[in-house]
Design a protein around this motif. Structure first.
Motif, mmCIF file in Angstrom:
data_model
loop_
_atom_site.group_PDB
_atom_site.id
_atom_site.type_symbol
_atom_site.label_atom_id
_atom_site.label_comp_id
_atom_site.label_asym_id
_atom_site.label_seq_id
_atom_site.Cartn_x
_atom_site.Cartn_y
_atom_site.Cartn_z
ATOM 1 N N ASP A 154 -38.099 99.819 66.213
ATOM 2 C CA ASP A 154 -37.528 98.916 67.229
ATOM 3 C C ASP A 154 -36.579 97.864 66.670
ATOM 4 N N ILE A 155 -36.209 97.974 65.409
ATOM 5 C CA ILE A 155 -35.260 97.037 64.810
ATOM 6 C C ILE A 155 -33.985 97.795 64.435
ATOM 7 N N SER A 156 -32.846 97.240 64.839
ATOM 8 C CA SER A 156 -31.570 97.833 64.451
ATOM 9 C C SER A 156 -31.285 97.515 62.989
ATOM 10 N N ILE A 157 -30.971 98.544 62.231
ATOM 11 C CA ILE A 157 -30.600 98.366 60.828
ATOM 12 C C ILE A 157 -29.173 98.838 60.676
ATOM 13 N N GLY A 158 -28.311 97.922 60.271
ATOM 14 C CA GLY A 158 -26.901 98.220 60.195
ATOM 15 C C GLY A 158 -26.432 98.584 58.798
ATOM 16 N N ASP A 159 -25.439 99.472 58.750
ATOM 17 C CA ASP A 159 -24.672 99.682 57.523
ATOM 18 C C ASP A 159 -23.516 98.694 57.595
ATOM 19 N N VAL A 160 -23.513 97.706 56.709
ATOM 20 C CA VAL A 160 -22.540 96.622 56.815
ATOM 21 C C VAL A 160 -21.759 96.442 55.510
ATOM 22 N N ASN A 161 -20.557 95.936 55.660
ATOM 23 C CA ASN A 161 -19.747 95.495 54.531
ATOM 24 C C ASN A 161 -19.697 93.971 54.576
ATOM 25 N N ILE A 162 -20.247 93.331 53.552
ATOM 26 C CA ILE A 162 -20.179 91.876 53.469
ATOM 27 C C ILE A 162 -18.781 91.482 53.005
ATOM 28 N N LEU A 163 -18.135 90.598 53.743
ATOM 29 C CA LEU A 163 -16.781 90.190 53.386
ATOM 30 C C LEU A 163 -16.807 89.136 52.275
ATOM 31 N N PRO A 164 -15.696 88.997 51.545
ATOM 32 C CA PRO A 164 -15.659 88.026 50.444
ATOM 33 C C PRO A 164 -15.938 86.609 50.923
ATOM 34 N N GLU A 165 -16.479 85.812 50.010
ATOM 35 C CA GLU A 165 -16.718 84.404 50.313
ATOM 36 C C GLU A 165 -15.394 83.725 50.619
ATOM 37 N N ILE A 166 -15.418 82.830 51.600
ATOM 38 C CA ILE A 166 -14.195 82.157 52.026
ATOM 39 C C ILE A 166 -13.765 81.145 50.973
ATOM 40 N N LYS A 167 -12.526 81.273 50.532
ATOM 41 C CA LYS A 167 -11.995 80.333 49.546
ATOM 42 C C LYS A 167 -11.259 79.203 50.265
ATOM 43 N N PRO A 168 -11.494 77.959 49.841
ATOM 44 C CA PRO A 168 -10.818 76.824 50.484
ATOM 45 C C PRO A 168 -9.303 76.950 50.418
ATOM 46 N N LEU A 169 -8.649 76.487 51.462
ATOM 47 C CA LEU A 169 -7.195 76.482 51.513
ATOM 48 C C LEU A 169 -6.635 75.345 50.667
ATOM 49 N N PRO A 170 -5.370 75.426 50.281
ATOM 50 C CA PRO A 170 -4.734 74.297 49.592
ATOM 51 C C PRO A 170 -4.815 73.038 50.452
ATOM 52 N N SER A 171 -4.952 71.901 49.811
ATOM 53 C CA SER A 171 -5.145 70.639 50.541
ATOM 54 C C SER A 171 -3.989 70.331 51.486
ATOM 55 N N GLU A 172 -2.768 70.760 51.126
ATOM 56 C CA GLU A 172 -1.633 70.459 51.996
ATOM 57 C C GLU A 172 -1.722 71.206 53.330
ATOM 58 N N ILE A 173 -2.499 72.282 53.368
ATOM 59 C CA ILE A 173 -2.716 73.020 54.618
ATOM 60 C C ILE A 173 -3.974 72.523 55.321
ATOM 61 N N PHE A 174 -5.036 72.337 54.533
ATOM 62 C CA PHE A 174 -6.338 72.042 55.154
ATOM 63 C C PHE A 174 -6.476 70.577 55.574
ATOM 64 N N ASP A 175 -5.968 69.651 54.773
ATOM 65 C CA ASP A 175 -6.192 68.226 55.060
ATOM 66 C C ASP A 175 -5.634 67.782 56.417
ATOM 67 N N PRO A 176 -4.423 68.211 56.809
ATOM 68 C CA PRO A 176 -3.945 67.831 58.152
ATOM 69 C C PRO A 176 -4.834 68.387 59.269
ATOM 70 N N LEU A 177 -5.388 69.573 59.048
ATOM 71 C CA LEU A 177 -6.294 70.159 60.040
ATOM 72 C C LEU A 177 -7.586 69.353 60.119
ATOM 73 N N LYS A 178 -8.102 68.978 58.970
ATOM 74 C CA LYS A 178 -9.329 68.177 58.938
ATOM 75 C C LYS A 178 -9.104 66.803 59.581
ATOM 76 N N GLU A 179 -7.917 66.250 59.394
ATOM 77 C CA GLU A 179 -7.598 64.961 60.009
ATOM 78 C C GLU A 179 -7.652 65.053 61.532
ATOM 79 N N LYS A 180 -7.154 66.157 62.070
ATOM 80 C CA LYS A 180 -7.214 66.349 63.527
ATOM 81 C C LYS A 180 -8.661 66.503 63.984
ATOM 82 N N TYR A 181 -9.463 67.210 63.191
ATOM 83 C CA TYR A 181 -10.879 67.375 63.501
ATOM 84 C C TYR A 181 -11.577 66.013 63.537
#
Length: 205
Positions: free
Chosen positions: A104-131
């Motif tokens: 009664d439990i679904s068991i999936g065949d899955v591909n784990i995606l790579p760990e997310i790498k942080p973006l360069p600060s010039e891209i991420f910091d303005p987004l975080k400021e809006k957040y």
């Protein structure tokens, strides 16, 4: 060869699945009430072994082909009949390739995606400021240092209530940069409409 390395990295693994009408993503806390016997067994196993299970969005169209592993971070209540209230947290995004049902439990065949790498600060910091501006509009001024320390797009979704469809779109995108572009447009839209929200409400997509 690079091709071999890629195939090895995305090697298919088995993962027990918990289909739900919600979407999990890395860093998201997901409270669950566990009452079915099959899922009591699954959760007890994950707690005992400190292991992960997969949350996959399910609606009338069936299962999504992308999901997120979660771990049990807190057991809030355990009732005499075995029911549980737990808090889980999203860890890693996976692609669901196939599934079978065993006990009664679904068991999936899955591909784990790579760990997310942080973006360069010039891209991420303005987004975080809006957040951070959105949080201030919501009246959330405590623990600001915790929010300042965030460094992935998914972490910037805390306190922002999204529709499952939008969340599913975000976890289906393999590019952190593309996800940042979408969130930038979304945050701009919320900031432009901020006068429509009361300070005690969550923003919603």
């Amino acid at each position: 060869t690079p091709k071999t390395a890629y195939v090895d990295f995305f090697k298919v693994m088995k993962l027990k699945l918990f289909p739900l009408g919600i979407v999990a993503f890395p860093s998201k806390f997901v409270p669950l009430h566990i009452f079915e016997e099959r899922y009591k067994k699954l959760i007890n196993e994950c707690i005992d072994q400190n292991s992960e299970f997969g949350v996959v969005y399910q609606d009338t169209n069936g299962l999504a082909d992308v999901g997120c592993t979660v771990t049990v971070t807190k057991l809030l209540n355990k009732y005499p009949d075995g029911r549980m209230d737990i808090i889980t947290q999203g860890k890693k995004i996976f692609k669901l390739k196939d599934q079978v049902v065993i006990d009664d439990i679904s068991i999936g065949d899955v591909n784990i995606l790579p760990e997310i790498k942080p973006l360069p600060s010039e891209i991420f910091d303005p987004l975080k400021e809006k957040y951070l501006k959105l949080l201030i509009i919501l009246g959330l001024k405590e623990n600001i240092n915790r929010h300042l320390a965030k460094n992935t797009t998914f972490e910037l979704l805390e306190m922002i209530e999204l529709s499952p469809k939008f969340e599913l779109e975000l976890i289906s995108i393999n590019s952190e940069n593309k996800r940042a572009e979408i969130l930038n447009q979304f945050f701009n839209s919320l900031l432009n409409q901020s006068s429509q929200f009361n300070s005690n409400e969550r923003f919603q997509s």
